[in-house]
Design a protein around this motif. Structure first.
Motif, short mmCIF file in Angstrom:
data_model
loop_
_atom_site.label_atom_id
_atom_site.label_comp_id
_atom_site.label_asym_id
_atom_site.label_seq_id
_atom_site.Cartn_x
_atom_site.Cartn_y
_atom_site.Cartn_z
N GLU A 6 27.60 -94.20 -7.91
CA GLU A 6 28.34 -92.72 -7.01
C GLU A 6 29.34 -92.20 -8.26
OE1 GLU A 6 29.51 -90.06 -4.39
OE2 GLU A 6 27.82 -91.61 -4.08
N GLN A 7 30.06 -93.15 -8.81
CA GLN A 7 31.21 -92.83 -9.77
C GLN A 7 30.22 -91.93 -11.10
OE1 GLN A 7 33.08 -96.37 -10.87
NE2 GLN A 7 34.53 -96.43 -9.29
N ALA A 8 29.25 -92.57 -11.49
CA ALA A 8 28.31 -91.91 -12.48
C ALA A 8 27.86 -90.61 -11.95
CB ALA A 8 27.24 -93.01 -12.83
N MET A 9 27.30 -90.42 -10.90
CA MET A 9 27.01 -89.11 -10.34
C MET A 9 28.04 -88.19 -10.25
SD MET A 9 25.44 -87.87 -6.43
CE MET A 9 27.09 -88.31 -5.88
N GLN A 10 29.07 -88.61 -10.02
CA GLN A 10 30.31 -87.75 -9.94
C GLN A 10 30.79 -87.23 -11.31
OE1 GLN A 10 31.97 -86.28 -7.17
NE2 GLN A 10 30.35 -87.56 -5.92
N ALA A 11 30.91 -88.23 -12.33
CA ALA A 11 31.02 -87.81 -13.55
C ALA A 11 30.05 -86.85 -14.12
CB ALA A 11 31.28 -89.26 -14.51
N GLN A 12 28.98 -87.07 -13.94
CA GLN A 12 27.72 -86.18 -14.34
C GLN A 12 28.27 -84.77 -13.87
OE1 GLN A 12 24.04 -86.95 -13.06
NE2 GLN A 12 22.99 -86.19 -14.81
N ARG A 13 28.57 -84.75 -12.47
CA ARG A 13 28.71 -83.28 -11.95
C ARG A 13 29.74 -82.48 -12.53
NH1 ARG A 13 27.63 -84.08 -5.44
NH2 ARG A 13 25.72 -84.35 -5.39
N LYS A 14 30.98 -83.36 -13.06
CA LYS A 14 32.04 -82.90 -13.56
C LYS A 14 31.68 -82.52 -15.26
CE LYS A 14 35.32 -85.30 -10.78
NZ LYS A 14 36.61 -86.50 -10.95
N GLY A 15 30.41 -82.76 -15.58
CA GLY A 15 30.32 -82.58 -16.99
C GLY A 15 30.65 -83.83 -18.18
N ASP A 16 31.20 -84.93 -17.65
CA ASP A 16 31.61 -85.87 -18.47
C ASP A 16 30.48 -86.93 -18.75
OD1 ASP A 16 32.83 -87.53 -19.88
OD2 ASP A 16 34.52 -88.22 -18.24
N ILE A 17 29.59 -86.44 -19.78
CA ILE A 17 28.36 -87.12 -19.85
C ILE A 17 28.88 -88.74 -20.59
CG2 ILE A 17 26.45 -87.19 -21.31
CD1 ILE A 17 26.55 -85.10 -18.99
N LYS A 18 29.73 -88.60 -21.26
CA LYS A 18 29.97 -89.95 -21.95
C LYS A 18 30.45 -90.89 -20.76
CE LYS A 18 32.99 -92.02 -25.21
NZ LYS A 18 34.05 -92.00 -26.20
N THR A 19 31.31 -90.52 -19.92
CA THR A 19 31.42 -91.65 -18.88
C THR A 19 30.34 -91.76 -17.81
OG1 THR A 19 33.79 -90.68 -18.87
CG2 THR A 19 33.27 -91.76 -16.66
N TYR A 20 29.59 -90.94 -17.78
CA TYR A 20 28.30 -91.00 -16.98
C TYR A 20 27.42 -91.82 -17.56
CZ TYR A 20 23.43 -90.34 -15.64
OH TYR A 20 21.85 -90.15 -15.14
N SER A 21 27.30 -92.10 -19.01
CA SER A 21 26.39 -92.83 -19.72
C SER A 21 27.10 -94.30 -19.57
CB SER A 21 26.00 -92.51 -21.06
OG SER A 21 27.38 -92.65 -21.80
N LEU A 22 28.44 -94.62 -19.83
CA LEU A 22 29.03 -95.82 -19.62
C LEU A 22 29.04 -96.38 -18.19
CD1 LEU A 22 32.14 -95.26 -21.50
CD2 LEU A 22 30.39 -96.49 -22.36
#
Length: 58
Positions: free
Chosen positions: A22-38
Motif C-alpha cells: 500500500e505504501q509503495a502504491m502511494q509512493a508511485q502515485r506521488k511520483g516518488d519512484i525511488k521510494t516505490y522501488s525500495l
C-alpha cells in the motif's frame, strides 16, 4: 492444547506485506519512484519469508 492462543507469524507477516505494498502504491502515485522501488523490494523480502514459513509448516 491452547495453540489457538499463539500468534500466527504468517498472518502478521501478510499484514506487514500488505502495508508495504500500500505504501509503495502511494509512493508511485506521488511520483516518488525511488521510494516505490525500495518499498517493493522490502515487500518482496517479506513475501519470501512468508513462503519459507508456509513450506516449513507443511
Amino acid at each position: 492444547m491452547f495453540s489457538f492462543l499463539k500468534p500466527d507469524p504468517i498472518k502478521k507477516l501478510r499484514k506487514h506485506y500488505d502495508q508495504k505494498l500500500e505504501q509503495a502504491m502511494q509512493a508511485q502515485r506521488k511520483g516518488d519512484i525511488k521510494t516505490y522501488s525500495l518499498l517493493t523490494a522490502e515487500s518482496e523480502t517479506i513475501w519470501h519469508q512468508i513462503e519459507a514459513l508456509e513450506k516449513s509448516n507443511k
